[in-house]
Design a protein around this motif. Structure first.
Motif, PDB file in Angstrom:
ATOM      1  N   SER A 148     -14.812  -0.462   0.916  1.00  0.00           N
ATOM      2  CA  SER A 148     -14.108   0.429   1.839  1.00  0.00           C
ATOM      3  C   SER A 148     -14.873   0.612   3.144  1.00  0.00           C
ATOM      4  O   SER A 148     -14.313   1.088   4.130  1.00  0.00           O
ATOM      5  CB  SER A 148     -13.895   1.795   1.179  1.00  0.00           C
ATOM      6  OG  SER A 148     -15.137   2.372   0.796  1.00  0.00           O
ATOM      7  N   GLN A 198      -5.984  -1.883  -3.581  1.00  0.00           N
ATOM      8  CA  GLN A 198      -6.341  -0.469  -3.538  1.00  0.00           C
ATOM      9  C   GLN A 198      -6.978  -0.108  -2.196  1.00  0.00           C
ATOM     10  O   GLN A 198      -6.674   0.939  -1.599  1.00  0.00           O
ATOM     11  CB  GLN A 198      -7.302  -0.133  -4.685  1.00  0.00           C
ATOM     12  CG  GLN A 198      -6.662  -0.198  -6.062  1.00  0.00           C
ATOM     13  CD  GLN A 198      -5.546   0.820  -6.222  1.00  0.00           C
ATOM     14  OE1 GLN A 198      -5.599   1.928  -5.688  1.00  0.00           O
ATOM     15  NE2 GLN A 198      -4.513   0.437  -6.975  1.00  0.00           N
ATOM     16  N   LYS A 199      -7.865  -0.984  -1.704  1.00  0.00           N
ATOM     17  CA  LYS A 199      -8.472  -0.749  -0.399  1.00  0.00           C
ATOM     18  C   LYS A 199      -7.400  -0.747   0.692  1.00  0.00           C
ATOM     19  O   LYS A 199      -7.383   0.127   1.568  1.00  0.00           O
ATOM     20  CB  LYS A 199      -9.510  -1.836  -0.123  1.00  0.00           C
ATOM     21  CG  LYS A 199     -10.091  -1.775   1.288  1.00  0.00           C
ATOM     22  CD  LYS A 199     -11.034  -2.934   1.546  1.00  0.00           C
ATOM     23  CE  LYS A 199     -11.518  -2.933   3.001  1.00  0.00           C
ATOM     24  NZ  LYS A 199     -12.451  -4.056   3.266  1.00  0.00           N
ATOM     25  N   PHE A 201      -4.221  -0.140   0.342  1.00  0.00           N
ATOM     26  CA  PHE A 201      -3.352   1.024   0.143  1.00  0.00           C
ATOM     27  C   PHE A 201      -3.946   2.264   0.803  1.00  0.00           C
ATOM     28  O   PHE A 201      -3.258   2.997   1.531  1.00  0.00           O
ATOM     29  CB  PHE A 201      -3.148   1.241  -1.361  1.00  0.00           C
ATOM     30  CG  PHE A 201      -2.441   2.514  -1.707  1.00  0.00           C
ATOM     31  CD1 PHE A 201      -1.098   2.699  -1.410  1.00  0.00           C
ATOM     32  CD2 PHE A 201      -3.118   3.551  -2.336  1.00  0.00           C
ATOM     33  CE1 PHE A 201      -0.449   3.880  -1.724  1.00  0.00           C
ATOM     34  CE2 PHE A 201      -2.481   4.727  -2.661  1.00  0.00           C
ATOM     35  CZ  PHE A 201      -1.137   4.886  -2.357  1.00  0.00           C
ATOM     36  N   ARG A 202      -5.233   2.484   0.568  1.00  0.00           N
ATOM     37  CA  ARG A 202      -5.888   3.656   1.171  1.00  0.00           C
ATOM     38  C   ARG A 202      -5.942   3.527   2.694  1.00  0.00           C
ATOM     39  O   ARG A 202      -5.756   4.510   3.418  1.00  0.00           O
ATOM     40  CB  ARG A 202      -7.295   3.819   0.588  1.00  0.00           C
ATOM     41  CG  ARG A 202      -7.306   4.226  -0.878  1.00  0.00           C
ATOM     42  CD  ARG A 202      -8.712   4.570  -1.337  1.00  0.00           C
ATOM     43  NE  ARG A 202      -9.595   3.415  -1.305  1.00  0.00           N
ATOM     44  CZ  ARG A 202      -9.774   2.578  -2.321  1.00  0.00           C
ATOM     45  NH1 ARG A 202      -9.115   2.772  -3.453  1.00  0.00           N
ATOM     46  NH2 ARG A 202     -10.593   1.556  -2.223  1.00  0.00           N
ATOM     47  N   TRP A 203      -6.188   2.301   3.183  1.00  0.00           N
ATOM     48  CA  TRP A 203      -6.248   2.104   4.633  1.00  0.00           C
ATOM     49  C   TRP A 203      -4.888   2.346   5.285  1.00  0.00           C
ATOM     50  O   TRP A 203      -4.791   2.979   6.336  1.00  0.00           O
ATOM     51  CB  TRP A 203      -6.736   0.678   4.921  1.00  0.00           C
ATOM     52  CG  TRP A 203      -6.876   0.381   6.384  1.00  0.00           C
ATOM     53  CD1 TRP A 203      -7.915   0.697   7.198  1.00  0.00           C
ATOM     54  CD2 TRP A 203      -5.917  -0.285   7.212  1.00  0.00           C
ATOM     55  NE1 TRP A 203      -7.681   0.261   8.475  1.00  0.00           N
ATOM     56  CE2 TRP A 203      -6.452  -0.343   8.521  1.00  0.00           C
ATOM     57  CE3 TRP A 203      -4.667  -0.839   6.980  1.00  0.00           C
ATOM     58  CZ2 TRP A 203      -5.777  -0.933   9.583  1.00  0.00           C
ATOM     59  CZ3 TRP A 203      -3.987  -1.427   8.030  1.00  0.00           C
ATOM     60  CH2 TRP A 203      -4.535  -1.464   9.321  1.00  0.00           C
ATOM     61  N   GLN A 205      -2.501   4.225   4.167  1.00  0.00           N
ATOM     62  CA  GLN A 205      -2.229   5.666   4.150  1.00  0.00           C
ATOM     63  C   GLN A 205      -2.911   6.374   5.322  1.00  0.00           C
ATOM     64  O   GLN A 205      -2.305   7.230   5.981  1.00  0.00           O
ATOM     65  CB  GLN A 205      -2.693   6.266   2.825  1.00  0.00           C
ATOM     66  CG  GLN A 205      -1.713   6.079   1.678  1.00  0.00           C
ATOM     67  CD  GLN A 205      -2.102   6.911   0.475  1.00  0.00           C
ATOM     68  OE1 GLN A 205      -3.283   7.111   0.197  1.00  0.00           O
ATOM     69  NE2 GLN A 205      -1.112   7.391  -0.249  1.00  0.00           N
ATOM     70  N   ARG A 206      -4.154   6.017   5.579  1.00  0.00           N
ATOM     71  CA  ARG A 206      -4.858   6.647   6.702  1.00  0.00           C
ATOM     72  C   ARG A 206      -4.209   6.291   8.037  1.00  0.00           C
ATOM     73  O   ARG A 206      -4.060   7.141   8.922  1.00  0.00           O
ATOM     74  CB  ARG A 206      -6.332   6.207   6.707  1.00  0.00           C
ATOM     75  CG  ARG A 206      -7.160   6.769   5.579  1.00  0.00           C
ATOM     76  CD  ARG A 206      -8.643   6.570   5.840  1.00  0.00           C
ATOM     77  NE  ARG A 206      -9.004   5.175   6.011  1.00  0.00           N
ATOM     78  CZ  ARG A 206      -9.363   4.361   5.022  1.00  0.00           C
ATOM     79  NH1 ARG A 206      -9.413   4.821   3.770  1.00  0.00           N
ATOM     80  NH2 ARG A 206      -9.693   3.109   5.258  1.00  0.00           N
ATOM     81  N   LYS A 209      -0.858   8.063   8.492  1.00  0.00           N
ATOM     82  CA  LYS A 209      -1.002   9.510   8.725  1.00  0.00           C
ATOM     83  C   LYS A 209      -1.159   9.809  10.204  1.00  0.00           C
ATOM     84  O   LYS A 209      -0.684  10.843  10.698  1.00  0.00           O
ATOM     85  CB  LYS A 209      -2.200  10.027   7.931  1.00  0.00           C
ATOM     86  CG  LYS A 209      -2.351  11.537   7.960  1.00  0.00           C
ATOM     87  CD  LYS A 209      -3.489  11.982   7.056  1.00  0.00           C
ATOM     88  CE  LYS A 209      -3.617  13.500   7.054  1.00  0.00           C
ATOM     89  NZ  LYS A 209      -4.718  13.952   6.166  1.00  0.00           N
ATOM     90  N   LEU A 235       2.819   0.331  -5.057  1.00  0.00           N
ATOM     91  CA  LEU A 235       1.965   0.846  -3.990  1.00  0.00           C
ATOM     92  C   LEU A 235       2.737   0.963  -2.678  1.00  0.00           C
ATOM     93  O   LEU A 235       2.553   1.925  -1.920  1.00  0.00           O
ATOM     94  CB  LEU A 235       0.753  -0.081  -3.796  1.00  0.00           C
ATOM     95  CG  LEU A 235      -0.223  -0.189  -4.978  1.00  0.00           C
ATOM     96  CD1 LEU A 235      -1.331  -1.170  -4.643  1.00  0.00           C
ATOM     97  CD2 LEU A 235      -0.808   1.172  -5.322  1.00  0.00           C
ATOM     98  N   ASN A 238       4.820   4.030  -2.772  1.00  0.00           N
ATOM     99  CA  ASN A 238       3.977   5.218  -2.587  1.00  0.00           C
ATOM    100  C   ASN A 238       3.616   5.414  -1.117  1.00  0.00           C
ATOM    101  O   ASN A 238       3.590   6.550  -0.610  1.00  0.00           O
ATOM    102  CB  ASN A 238       2.704   5.083  -3.428  1.00  0.00           C
ATOM    103  CG  ASN A 238       2.984   5.190  -4.912  1.00  0.00           C
ATOM    104  OD1 ASN A 238       4.008   5.760  -5.317  1.00  0.00           O
ATOM    105  ND2 ASN A 238       2.112   4.640  -5.730  1.00  0.00           N
ATOM    106  N   CYS A 239       3.354   4.305  -0.424  1.00  0.00           N
ATOM    107  CA  CYS A 239       3.063   4.402   1.012  1.00  0.00           C
ATOM    108  C   CYS A 239       4.284   4.888   1.786  1.00  0.00           C
ATOM    109  O   CYS A 239       4.164   5.703   2.708  1.00  0.00           O
ATOM    110  CB  CYS A 239       2.623   3.039   1.549  1.00  0.00           C
ATOM    111  SG  CYS A 239       0.868   2.721   1.339  1.00  0.00           S
TER     112      CYS A 239
END
Length: 642
Positions: A148, A198-199, A201-203, A205-206, A209, A235, A238-239
């Motif tokens: 990450s 997963q990486k 997905f989190r990126w 989301q950020r 936002k 995923l 979810n996004c």
């Protein structure tokens, strides 16, 4: 004899041989040249000496050759000795070589084996290097893919595609029988891919936002990441849910900002155009107030759609369109997660409609705006007491309902909200109409002395005219315009015509029908300019004809009474034959009737028209009088024939 013959034959043969010889041959020519040097004279002695001389030369030449060969033989003797020595040396060397070959044979065989093994090892090393390059990734690439702390950039996507390729190529290993290697590498690649997703997905989301769709320049990396993330529908969904939640807050703040002009508490710093006034300022004007809110909603919906198209949908002419297509990613994702599709039948193929999915996302983003919007419009509609204004609001909402229906489709929650607002407006409209009808019916006035339409009918017709003009400019389907407006006529016209009918029952016979005709004619003239009221006009025309027939009978009775013919016709209808000795057919009675008829005829038409003079339609008045006069003339002819 025989001897001479034989000699002659030999001579002939020699001569033939000499003559047949070719002097072109080089040997013969050389021989002749030598003979020419030795043979000077052609005499018998010279011919004998020639043979001796030639033989002597041959002997001398042979002797010289023998001497030369003797010298050669002398010189070859040491050479033979040398050759014998060399032969002995060669034999010795051959024996030693054979012995050395026997001694080194195991070494040579071992060396040959070593060379063969070296070649095999080199080939395996090349294969191993190629296999390693094709089926493994470096530690640095693993860190760039899964850590990450590393950015999501071109290197990340390059390594990601390489891992996907390795994972897919493992199928070749499994198919070729290398189950263990293929399974181990595939498991390792699956682990790396899972960590990469997963990486990513989190990126995403950020990024979502803080993403501003109001900015026309959307980061292309977001589009690429969404395309890759679409390969994992769970995923990706979810996004989308996270993105929709963020957009709901932003759009709700934007709605309150548009309503009040105040950005206090907004999650996004909006640029306010102070030349545009807040919508709340026009709350005193319901039509503009609701129109501005719906116009803002439509503008926001279109803007949201265009922004999401830039983000999620490939534009024509884009380079690498297939690579950046969300649809392409979803198709791959459905292969890895087939349980995410929901076909209605077992053999049905799941197809993703990109445009439909985009419209559903737009609708979801606007979900939070629907509630405050509906509340404000409901409150505005509920306070309306004017049927005309309420109906204009209804048409306005119907217009936007059709607009959102074409824009978002039938399954839109926003469309459900607009439909509910339309139903509320219609209920309020009919409620206002019914309240007005009840207020009129509770205090019905008397019919005017001039039998003109009452004030409440004229007021209702003015309201109805405004309603029809508003409806005429609406987007109602042509095929259902008349049937849809029929219910409005039932509530906005029929109760008032029924009230007029109640007033007419309190009048005398002629006045009753004259008053009814005046009311119906006024209503009919109000409906005539609008083509969606033809059925209602036909019903009113039937009522007009009924009242006209009644007034024709009334006028005919007036003619018969005033002319004195009524007793004669009544008696004639009761008796089978004309009696001449009793009234009204006695000479005195007939004389009296004739005198009365003569007095009536000069002013008959004027008197008849004066009786119906309060009828507002001169055309109908003339028609009624003419029909009654024609019937009166017919009855008069009948009496004269008697």
């Amino acid at each position: 004899m025989d001897t001479s013959s034989a000699a002659s034959s030999v001579s002939q043969q020699r001569l033939a041989t000499v003559l047949s010889a070719s002097y072109i041959d080089a040997d013969i020519r050389n021989a002749l040249a030598v003979l020419d040097t030795r043979f000077v004279e052609n005499t018998a002695e010279s011919r004998r000496q020639l043979r001796i001389s030639v033989q002597g030369d041959v002997i001398r030449s042979n002797a010289q050759i023998v001497r030369d060969f003797a010298r050669v033989a002398e010189q070859l003797t040491p050479i033979g000795s040398a050759l014998d020595s060399m032969n002995d040396v060669v034999i010795s060397m051959r024996s030693r070589t054979s012995a050395a070959s026997s001694e080194t044979k195991p070494m040579r065989e071992e060396s040959s084996q070593l060379l063969t093994q070296k070649k095999e090892i080199e080939d395996k090393q090349v294969l191993l290097s190629a296999f390693t390059d094709h089926f493994t990734i470096s530690e640095d690439d693993i860190v760039a893919l899964t850590s990450s702390a590393e950015p999501v950039d071109d290197r990340f996507f390059s390594v990601f595609q390489n891992v996907k390729r390795i994972h897919n190529d493992c199928q070749v290993l499994l198919a070729s029988g290398n189950d263990r290697v293929g399974t181990e590498i595939m498991d390792e690649m699956v682990k790396h891919l899972h960590a990469a997703f997963q990486k990513l997905f989190r990126w995403v989301q950020r990024e979502l936002k803080t993403l501003s769709l109001e900015n026309p320049h959307v980061n292309s990396g977001i589009r690429r990441a969404l395309r890759v993330l679409a390969e994992r529908p769970t995923l990706f969904q979810n996004c989308l849910d996270f993105f929709a939640e963020a957009r709901q807050k932003i759009l709700l703040d934007a709605f309150y900002t548009a309503m009040t002009g105040n950005t206090h508490g907004a999650t996004v710093d909006y640029h306010i155009d102070y030349a545009t006034k807040p919508i709340e300022i026009y709350a005193h004007d319901p039509l503009r107030y609701i129109g501005d809110m719906l116009a803002w909603l439509h503008s926001t919906t279109v803007g949201e759609q265009e922004a999401l198209e830039v983000l999620f949908v490939v534009q024509e002419g884009d380079k690498g369109a297939e690579k950046t297509s969300i649809l392409g990613g979803l198709e791959e994702g459905l292969k890895s997660e087939p349980w995410t599709s929901h076909p209605s039948e077992e053999n049905e193929v799941f197809e993703w409609d990109t445009r439909r999915g985009l419209m559903l996302l737009v609708d979801k983003n606007l979900a939070t705006v629907c509630k405050p919007l509906k509340t404000r419009i409901d409150q505005t509609i509920a306070t309306q007491e004017s049927s005309t204004l309420t109906y204009k609001l209804t048409n306005l909402i119907s217009f936007y309902r059709l607009t959102f229906q074409r824009l978002l489709g039938e399954e839109s929650n926003l469309l459900v909200t607009i439909k509910s607002l339309e139903e509320v407006a219609f209920r309020q409209f009919y409620s206002v109409l019914q309240d007005h009808v009840r207020s009129v019916n509770s205090d019905l006035p008397q019919a005017p002395p001039n039998l003109a339409p009452p004030t409440f009918l004229l007021d209702s017709l003015r309201e109805l005219t405004l309603l029809m003009k508003s409806y005429d400019t609406s987007l109602a389907p042509i095929e259902s315009r008349e049937s849809d407006f029929a219910k409005i006529l039932e509530n906005a016209l029929d109760p008032y015509l029924e009230g007029c009918a109640q007033l007419s029952r309190e009048l005398e016979q002629a006045d009753e029908h004259v008053f009814s005709l005046n009311c119906i004619l006024t209503a009919q003239s109000t409906l005539e300019p609008f083509n969606f009221t033809t059925q209602k006009q036909s019903k009113l025309q039937k009522q007009i004809l009924q009242h006209v027939d009644i007034l024709v009978d009334y006028q005919l009775g007036f003619f018969l009474r005033e002319s004195g013919l009524e007793p004669l016709l009544k008696a004639l209808s009761e008796w089978e034959a004309k009696p001449t000795d009793r009234p009204p057919f006695s000479p005195a009675s007939l004389e009296e009737a004739s005198q009365k008829l003569d007095n009536f005829l000069p002013s008959a038409l004027m008197d008849a028209q004066a009786a119906l003079g309060r009828l507002n339609s001169p055309r109908l008045l003339l028609e009624i009088t003419q029909r009654a006069a024609e019937e009166f003339t017919h009855n008069l002819r009948v009496l004269r024939r008697l």
